[in-house]
Scaffold this motif. Structure first.
Motif, PDB file in Angstrom:
ATOM      1  N   GLY A  11     -11.441 -45.042  59.412  1.00  0.00           N
ATOM      2  CA  GLY A  11     -12.690 -44.925  60.189  1.00  0.00           C
ATOM      3  C   GLY A  11     -12.468 -44.740  61.684  1.00  0.00           C
ATOM      4  N   PRO A  66      -6.747 -42.918  54.041  1.00  0.00           N
ATOM      5  CA  PRO A  66      -8.223 -42.332  54.431  1.00  0.00           C
ATOM      6  C   PRO A  66      -9.066 -42.638  53.064  1.00  0.00           C
ATOM      7  CG  PRO A  66      -6.661 -40.548  54.940  1.00  0.00           C
ATOM      8  CD  PRO A  66      -5.814 -41.739  54.212  1.00  0.00           C
ATOM      9  N   GLN A 123     -12.402 -39.325  57.290  1.00  0.00           N
ATOM     10  CA  GLN A 123     -11.292 -40.073  57.682  1.00  0.00           C
ATOM     11  C   GLN A 123      -9.846 -39.447  57.539  1.00  0.00           C
ATOM     12  OE1 GLN A 123     -11.186 -43.859  55.827  1.00  0.00           O
ATOM     13  NE2 GLN A 123     -13.052 -44.409  56.458  1.00  0.00           N
TER      14      GLN A 123
END
Length: 363
Positions: A263, A281, A290
Protein backbone atom coordinates in the motif's frame (compact mmCIF):
# COMPACT_ATOMS: atom_id res chain seq x y z
CA UNK A 1 -2.30 30.02 6.20
CA UNK A 2 -4.54 29.62 9.23
CA UNK A 3 -7.35 27.44 7.86
CA UNK A 4 -6.84 24.24 5.89
CA UNK A 5 -9.57 21.98 4.57
CA UNK A 6 -8.58 18.39 3.78
CA UNK A 7 -10.75 16.01 1.76
CA UNK A 8 -9.92 12.33 2.13
CA UNK A 9 -11.82 9.14 2.60
CA UNK A 10 -12.52 5.52 2.03
CA UNK A 11 -9.22 3.83 2.87
CA UNK A 12 -6.25 4.26 5.15
CA UNK A 13 -4.12 4.91 2.08
CA UNK A 14 -5.93 8.23 1.67
CA UNK A 15 -6.58 9.04 5.32
CA UNK A 16 -3.22 8.41 7.04
CA UNK A 17 -1.16 10.62 4.68
CA UNK A 18 -3.79 13.33 5.14
CA UNK A 19 -3.51 13.05 8.92
CA UNK A 20 0.28 13.17 8.65
CA UNK A 21 0.07 16.46 6.76
CA UNK A 22 -2.43 17.85 9.26
CA UNK A 23 -0.23 16.89 12.21
CA UNK A 24 2.81 18.48 10.55
CA UNK A 25 0.82 21.68 9.95
CA UNK A 26 -0.16 21.81 13.63
CA UNK A 27 3.45 21.25 14.71
CA UNK A 28 4.51 24.15 12.51
CA UNK A 29 1.72 26.45 13.74
CA UNK A 30 -0.49 25.26 16.63
CA UNK A 31 -3.01 28.00 15.84
CA UNK A 32 -3.84 26.42 12.48
CA UNK A 33 -7.45 25.26 12.20
CA UNK A 34 -8.00 22.16 10.09
CA UNK A 35 -11.28 20.69 8.86
CA UNK A 36 -11.55 17.23 7.33
CA UNK A 37 -14.34 16.33 4.94
CA UNK A 38 -15.11 12.65 4.42
CA UNK A 39 -17.91 10.09 4.44
CA UNK A 40 -20.04 9.41 7.49
CA UNK A 41 -20.03 5.65 6.90
CA UNK A 42 -16.33 5.07 6.25
CA UNK A 43 -13.28 4.76 8.50
CA UNK A 44 -12.43 8.47 8.37
CA UNK A 45 -15.54 9.29 10.43
CA UNK A 46 -13.91 7.48 13.37
CA UNK A 47 -10.18 7.92 12.79
CA UNK A 48 -10.10 11.66 12.12
CA UNK A 49 -11.99 12.76 15.28
CA UNK A 50 -9.91 10.29 17.33
CA UNK A 51 -6.83 12.13 16.04
CA UNK A 52 -8.29 15.39 17.39
CA UNK A 53 -9.38 17.08 14.15
CA UNK A 54 -12.69 18.61 13.13
CA UNK A 55 -14.68 16.39 10.79
CA UNK A 56 -17.78 16.83 8.68
CA UNK A 57 -19.37 14.41 6.25
CA UNK A 58 -20.81 14.38 2.75
CA UNK A 59 -23.09 11.68 1.36
CA UNK A 60 -21.13 10.31 -1.62
CA UNK A 61 -20.77 6.92 -3.29
CA UNK A 62 -18.17 5.42 -5.62
CA UNK A 63 -18.86 4.79 -9.31
CA UNK A 64 -18.91 1.03 -8.90
CA UNK A 65 -21.32 -1.89 -9.22
CA UNK A 66 -24.32 -2.12 -11.53
CA UNK A 67 -25.47 0.60 -13.91
CA UNK A 68 -28.15 1.53 -11.39
CA UNK A 69 -25.52 1.83 -8.64
CA UNK A 70 -23.33 4.01 -10.86
CA UNK A 71 -26.23 6.32 -11.70
CA UNK A 72 -27.08 6.65 -8.02
CA UNK A 73 -23.43 7.35 -7.21
CA UNK A 74 -23.18 9.97 -9.94
CA UNK A 75 -26.25 11.74 -8.60
CA UNK A 76 -24.84 11.67 -5.06
CA UNK A 77 -21.58 13.24 -6.26
CA UNK A 78 -23.42 16.00 -8.12
CA UNK A 79 -25.61 16.74 -5.10
CA UNK A 80 -22.53 16.86 -2.89
CA UNK A 81 -20.97 19.78 -4.81
CA UNK A 82 -23.38 22.47 -3.48
CA UNK A 83 -23.20 20.85 -0.03
CA UNK A 84 -19.42 21.12 -0.18
CA UNK A 85 -19.73 24.77 -1.24
CA UNK A 86 -21.80 25.49 1.89
CA UNK A 87 -19.20 23.83 4.10
CA UNK A 88 -16.33 25.74 2.48
CA UNK A 89 -18.16 29.07 2.66
CA UNK A 90 -18.77 28.53 6.38
CA UNK A 91 -15.22 27.38 7.14
CA UNK A 92 -13.46 29.83 4.79
CA UNK A 93 -10.24 27.84 4.25
CA UNK A 94 -7.12 29.41 2.81
CA UNK A 95 -6.54 26.22 0.81
CA UNK A 96 -8.18 22.85 0.12
CA UNK A 97 -6.08 19.68 -0.12
CA UNK A 98 -7.53 16.51 -1.63
CA UNK A 99 -6.01 13.11 -0.86
CA UNK A 100 -8.33 10.98 -2.97
CA UNK A 101 -11.34 8.81 -2.41
CA UNK A 102 -14.58 9.68 -4.15
CA UNK A 103 -15.56 12.16 -1.42
CA UNK A 104 -12.70 14.41 -2.53
CA UNK A 105 -14.17 14.99 -6.01
CA UNK A 106 -17.08 17.29 -5.04
CA UNK A 107 -14.94 19.11 -2.46
CA UNK A 108 -12.21 19.99 -4.95
CA UNK A 109 -14.82 20.98 -7.53
CA UNK A 110 -16.53 23.24 -4.99
CA UNK A 111 -13.21 24.84 -4.02
CA UNK A 112 -12.50 25.55 -7.69
CA UNK A 113 -15.90 27.19 -8.11
CA UNK A 114 -15.23 29.36 -5.06
CA UNK A 115 -11.71 30.28 -6.28
CA UNK A 116 -10.04 28.66 -3.30
CA UNK A 117 -6.52 27.32 -4.03
CA UNK A 118 -6.46 23.54 -4.49
CA UNK A 119 -3.67 21.02 -3.95
CA UNK A 120 -4.21 17.38 -4.86
CA UNK A 121 -2.15 14.42 -3.60
CA UNK A 122 -1.79 11.08 -5.40
CA UNK A 123 -0.24 8.35 -3.27
CA UNK A 124 -0.02 5.50 -5.80
CA UNK A 125 1.97 4.90 -8.97
CA UNK A 126 -1.32 4.46 -10.84
CA UNK A 127 -3.63 7.41 -10.24
CA UNK A 128 -6.99 6.77 -8.60
CA UNK A 129 -10.24 7.43 -10.41
CA UNK A 130 -11.28 10.36 -8.23
CA UNK A 131 -7.94 12.10 -8.69
CA UNK A 132 -7.95 11.58 -12.45
CA UNK A 133 -11.38 13.22 -12.65
CA UNK A 134 -10.58 16.17 -10.37
CA UNK A 135 -7.02 16.90 -11.50
CA UNK A 136 -8.28 19.71 -13.72
CA UNK A 137 -9.33 21.66 -10.61
CA UNK A 138 -5.95 21.44 -8.89
CA UNK A 139 -3.47 24.29 -8.82
CA UNK A 140 -0.78 21.79 -7.86
CA UNK A 141 -0.70 17.99 -8.05
CA UNK A 142 1.68 16.20 -5.69
CA UNK A 143 2.78 12.68 -6.62
CA UNK A 144 5.07 10.02 -5.17
CA UNK A 145 6.18 8.25 -8.36
CA UNK A 146 7.45 9.20 -11.82
CA UNK A 147 4.82 6.91 -13.28
CA UNK A 148 2.03 8.89 -11.63
CA UNK A 149 3.41 12.21 -12.84
CA UNK A 150 2.91 11.14 -16.45
CA UNK A 151 -0.79 10.56 -15.83
CA UNK A 152 -1.50 14.25 -15.29
CA UNK A 153 -0.37 15.91 -18.54
CA UNK A 154 -0.52 19.67 -18.51
CA UNK A 155 -0.92 19.91 -14.75
CA UNK A 156 1.41 21.59 -12.28
CA UNK A 157 2.87 18.30 -11.04
CA UNK A 158 5.53 17.96 -8.35
CA UNK A 159 7.06 14.74 -7.04
CA UNK A 160 7.28 15.53 -3.33
CA UNK A 161 6.34 12.17 -1.83
CA UNK A 162 3.94 11.00 0.86
CA UNK A 163 3.59 12.95 4.15
CA UNK A 164 3.34 9.66 6.04
CA UNK A 165 7.00 9.09 5.20
CA UNK A 166 7.84 12.23 7.17
CA UNK A 167 6.15 10.82 10.26
CA UNK A 168 7.94 7.47 9.88
CA UNK A 169 11.32 9.15 9.37
CA UNK A 170 10.95 11.09 12.63
CA UNK A 171 9.91 8.04 14.67
CA UNK A 172 12.44 7.41 17.44
CA UNK A 173 11.04 4.08 18.53
CA UNK A 174 9.96 2.94 21.98
CA UNK A 175 12.54 0.74 23.76
CA UNK A 176 10.01 -0.43 26.35
CA UNK A 177 7.50 -1.48 23.69
CA UNK A 178 10.24 -3.36 21.86
CA UNK A 179 11.56 -5.10 24.95
CA UNK A 180 8.02 -6.10 25.94
CA UNK A 181 7.83 -8.26 22.82
CA UNK A 182 10.49 -10.55 24.26
CA UNK A 183 12.56 -10.91 21.11
CA UNK A 184 16.25 -11.76 21.08
CA UNK A 185 18.18 -8.44 20.82
CA UNK A 186 21.11 -10.21 19.15
CA UNK A 187 19.16 -11.61 16.18
CA UNK A 188 17.93 -9.83 13.06
CA UNK A 189 14.17 -9.31 13.26
CA UNK A 190 11.83 -9.44 10.27
CA UNK A 191 8.40 -7.84 10.72
CA UNK A 192 5.59 -9.72 8.97
CA UNK A 193 2.50 -7.53 8.63
CA UNK A 194 -0.28 -7.60 6.03
CA UNK A 195 -2.14 -4.44 7.00
CA UNK A 196 -3.89 -3.43 10.22
CA UNK A 197 -6.52 -6.14 9.85
CA UNK A 198 -4.11 -8.75 8.53
CA UNK A 199 -4.92 -11.27 5.83
CA UNK A 200 -6.42 -14.68 6.53
CA UNK A 201 -4.97 -15.98 3.28
CA UNK A 202 -1.44 -14.76 4.00
CA UNK A 203 -1.67 -15.85 7.65
CA UNK A 204 -2.22 -19.39 6.39
CA UNK A 205 0.76 -19.03 4.06
CA UNK A 206 3.01 -17.67 6.81
CA UNK A 207 2.15 -20.56 9.12
CA UNK A 208 3.57 -22.89 6.47
CA UNK A 209 6.54 -20.67 5.62
CA UNK A 210 7.60 -20.33 9.27
CA UNK A 211 6.79 -23.89 10.27
CA UNK A 212 10.54 -24.41 10.77
CA UNK A 213 13.17 -21.87 11.92
CA UNK A 214 15.16 -19.95 9.32
CA UNK A 215 18.83 -19.67 10.24
CA UNK A 216 19.92 -16.36 11.74
CA UNK A 217 16.49 -14.72 11.67
CA UNK A 218 13.59 -14.19 14.02
CA UNK A 219 10.12 -12.96 13.11
CA UNK A 220 7.54 -10.62 14.58
CA UNK A 221 4.34 -11.94 13.00
CA UNK A 222 1.37 -9.53 13.18
CA UNK A 223 -1.77 -11.54 12.49
CA UNK A 224 -4.21 -8.65 12.53
CA UNK A 225 -7.05 -8.07 14.97
CA UNK A 226 -9.64 -10.81 14.70
CA UNK A 227 -7.05 -13.27 13.37
CA UNK A 228 -5.49 -14.26 16.70
CA UNK A 229 -6.06 -17.96 15.94
CA UNK A 230 -3.10 -17.83 13.54
CA UNK A 231 -0.76 -17.15 16.45
CA UNK A 232 -1.43 -20.38 18.34
CA UNK A 233 0.95 -22.57 16.35
CA UNK A 234 3.87 -20.30 17.38
CA UNK A 235 3.19 -20.24 21.14
CA UNK A 236 6.27 -22.31 22.03
CA UNK A 237 8.64 -20.84 19.45
CA UNK A 238 11.55 -18.63 20.47
CA UNK A 239 12.18 -17.42 16.90
CA UNK A 240 8.60 -16.30 16.15
CA UNK A 241 6.61 -13.84 18.22
CA UNK A 242 3.00 -13.61 17.04
CA UNK A 243 0.77 -10.68 18.07
CA UNK A 244 -2.50 -9.30 16.75
CA UNK A 245 -1.34 -5.66 16.52
CA UNK A 246 1.78 -3.55 16.79
CA UNK A 247 2.42 0.18 16.44
CA UNK A 248 5.04 0.17 13.70
CA UNK A 249 6.28 3.66 14.54
CA UNK A 250 7.39 2.32 17.93
CA UNK A 251 9.44 -0.56 16.50
CA UNK A 252 10.77 0.56 13.11
CA UNK A 253 14.25 1.37 14.48
CA UNK A 254 14.65 -2.21 15.70
CA UNK A 255 13.73 -4.26 12.63
CA UNK A 256 15.98 -5.43 9.79
CA UNK A 257 13.29 -5.93 7.17
CA UNK A 258 9.60 -6.45 6.43
CA UNK A 259 7.30 -8.87 4.66
CA UNK A 260 4.22 -6.85 3.87
CA UNK A 261 1.65 -5.55 1.43
CA UNK A 262 2.50 -2.68 -0.92
CA UNK A 263 0.00 0.00 0.00
CA UNK A 264 1.02 3.61 -0.53
CA UNK A 265 1.45 4.34 3.18
CA UNK A 266 3.60 1.26 3.74
CA UNK A 267 5.82 2.10 0.76
CA UNK A 268 6.27 5.67 1.99
CA UNK A 269 7.37 4.44 5.40
CA UNK A 270 9.71 1.75 4.05
CA UNK A 271 11.53 4.16 1.78
CA UNK A 272 11.67 7.00 4.30
CA UNK A 273 13.39 4.71 6.77
CA UNK A 274 15.35 2.58 4.30
CA UNK A 275 13.79 -0.74 5.26
CA UNK A 276 14.32 -3.63 2.79
CA UNK A 277 11.15 -5.61 2.13
CA UNK A 278 9.58 -8.60 0.49
CA UNK A 279 6.36 -7.20 -0.93
CA UNK A 280 3.25 -9.30 -1.46
CA UNK A 281 0.79 -6.93 -3.18
CA UNK A 282 -2.85 -7.33 -2.28
CA UNK A 283 -4.71 -8.62 -5.36
CA UNK A 284 -7.97 -7.20 -4.02
CA UNK A 285 -7.40 -3.45 -4.49
CA UNK A 286 -8.80 -1.36 -7.32
CA UNK A 287 -6.57 -0.91 -10.34
CA UNK A 288 -4.00 -3.38 -8.97
CA UNK A 289 -2.27 -0.34 -7.42
CA UNK A 290 -0.18 -2.34 -5.00
CA UNK A 291 1.47 -4.42 -7.70
CA UNK A 292 2.65 -1.31 -9.53
CA UNK A 293 3.81 0.30 -6.26
CA UNK A 294 5.82 -2.83 -5.46
CA UNK A 295 7.29 -3.00 -8.96
CA UNK A 296 8.85 0.44 -8.49
CA UNK A 297 10.78 -0.77 -5.43
CA UNK A 298 11.71 -4.07 -7.05
CA UNK A 299 13.08 -2.31 -10.15
CA UNK A 300 15.14 -0.02 -7.88
CA UNK A 301 16.68 -2.97 -6.05
CA UNK A 302 14.94 -1.99 -2.80
CA UNK A 303 12.62 -4.95 -2.46
CA UNK A 304 11.57 -8.36 -3.70
CA UNK A 305 8.12 -8.82 -5.20
CA UNK A 306 6.20 -12.07 -4.72
CA UNK A 307 2.61 -12.39 -5.89
CA UNK A 308 0.03 -13.96 -3.60
CA UNK A 309 -1.28 -16.26 -6.32
CA UNK A 310 2.14 -17.89 -6.62
CA UNK A 311 2.35 -18.39 -2.85
CA UNK A 312 -1.03 -20.07 -2.69
CA UNK A 313 0.30 -22.66 -5.11
CA UNK A 314 3.70 -22.99 -3.48
CA UNK A 315 4.39 -21.27 -0.11
CA UNK A 316 7.98 -22.52 -0.24
CA UNK A 317 8.69 -19.72 -2.75
CA UNK A 318 8.45 -17.19 0.06
CA UNK A 319 10.63 -19.24 2.40
CA UNK A 320 13.41 -19.39 -0.19
CA UNK A 321 13.03 -15.67 -0.93
CA UNK A 322 13.41 -14.91 2.77
CA UNK A 323 16.56 -17.02 3.01
CA UNK A 324 18.14 -15.42 -0.06
CA UNK A 325 17.10 -11.82 0.56
CA UNK A 326 17.17 -11.38 4.34
CA UNK A 327 19.71 -14.11 5.02
CA UNK A 328 22.51 -12.17 3.34
CA UNK A 329 23.81 -9.08 5.16
CA UNK A 330 25.18 -7.64 1.92
CA UNK A 331 21.95 -8.07 -0.04
CA UNK A 332 19.86 -6.72 2.81
CA UNK A 333 22.08 -3.68 3.33
CA UNK A 334 22.18 -2.90 -0.39
CA UNK A 335 18.39 -3.07 -0.58
CA UNK A 336 18.13 -0.79 2.46
CA UNK A 337 20.37 1.79 0.78
CA UNK A 338 18.32 1.58 -2.43
CA UNK A 339 15.09 2.01 -0.48
CA UNK A 340 16.49 5.08 1.24
CA UNK A 341 17.29 6.63 -2.15
CA UNK A 342 13.59 6.46 -3.01
CA UNK A 343 12.50 7.95 0.31
CA UNK A 344 11.18 11.48 0.69
CA UNK A 345 11.24 12.19 4.43
CA UNK A 346 10.69 15.92 3.84
CA UNK A 347 7.40 15.43 1.99
CA UNK A 348 5.17 17.05 4.61
CA UNK A 349 7.36 20.13 5.01
CA UNK A 350 7.67 20.57 1.26
CA UNK A 351 3.90 20.29 0.79
CA UNK A 352 3.30 22.87 3.51
CA UNK A 353 5.76 25.25 1.86
CA UNK A 354 3.99 24.89 -1.48
CA UNK A 355 0.61 25.37 0.20
CA UNK A 356 1.82 28.70 1.57
CA UNK A 357 2.79 29.77 -1.95
CA UNK A 358 -0.51 28.61 -3.46
CA UNK A 359 -2.60 30.58 -0.98
CA UNK A 360 -0.41 33.66 -1.29
CA UNK A 361 1.22 33.28 2.11
CA UNK A 362 -1.99 34.15 3.95
CA UNK A 363 -1.65 34.15 7.72
Amino acid sequence: MKRICIAAGGTGGHIYPALALAQSAMEKDPDTRILFIGNADRMEARIVPEAGFEFTALDTHGLEGSLKDKIRAGISLLKAIPEAEKILKAFQPDIVVGFGGYVSAPVLRAAHILHIPVMMHEQNSIAGKANRVTARYADEIVVCYDKAAGQFPGGNVKQLGNPRGSVAARAQGDPEAWQALGLDPDRETILVMMGSLGSTTMNDVMQQVLARPIDGLQFLFVTGRGNEEAAKCFENRLDVKAVSYVDTLKIYPYIAGMICRAGATTIAELTARGIPAILVPSPYVAGNHQYYNAAVLKDAGAAQLVEEAALLKNPAILRETIRGFFGSDMIRQTAAANARKLGRPQAADQMLQDMEVLCGGRS
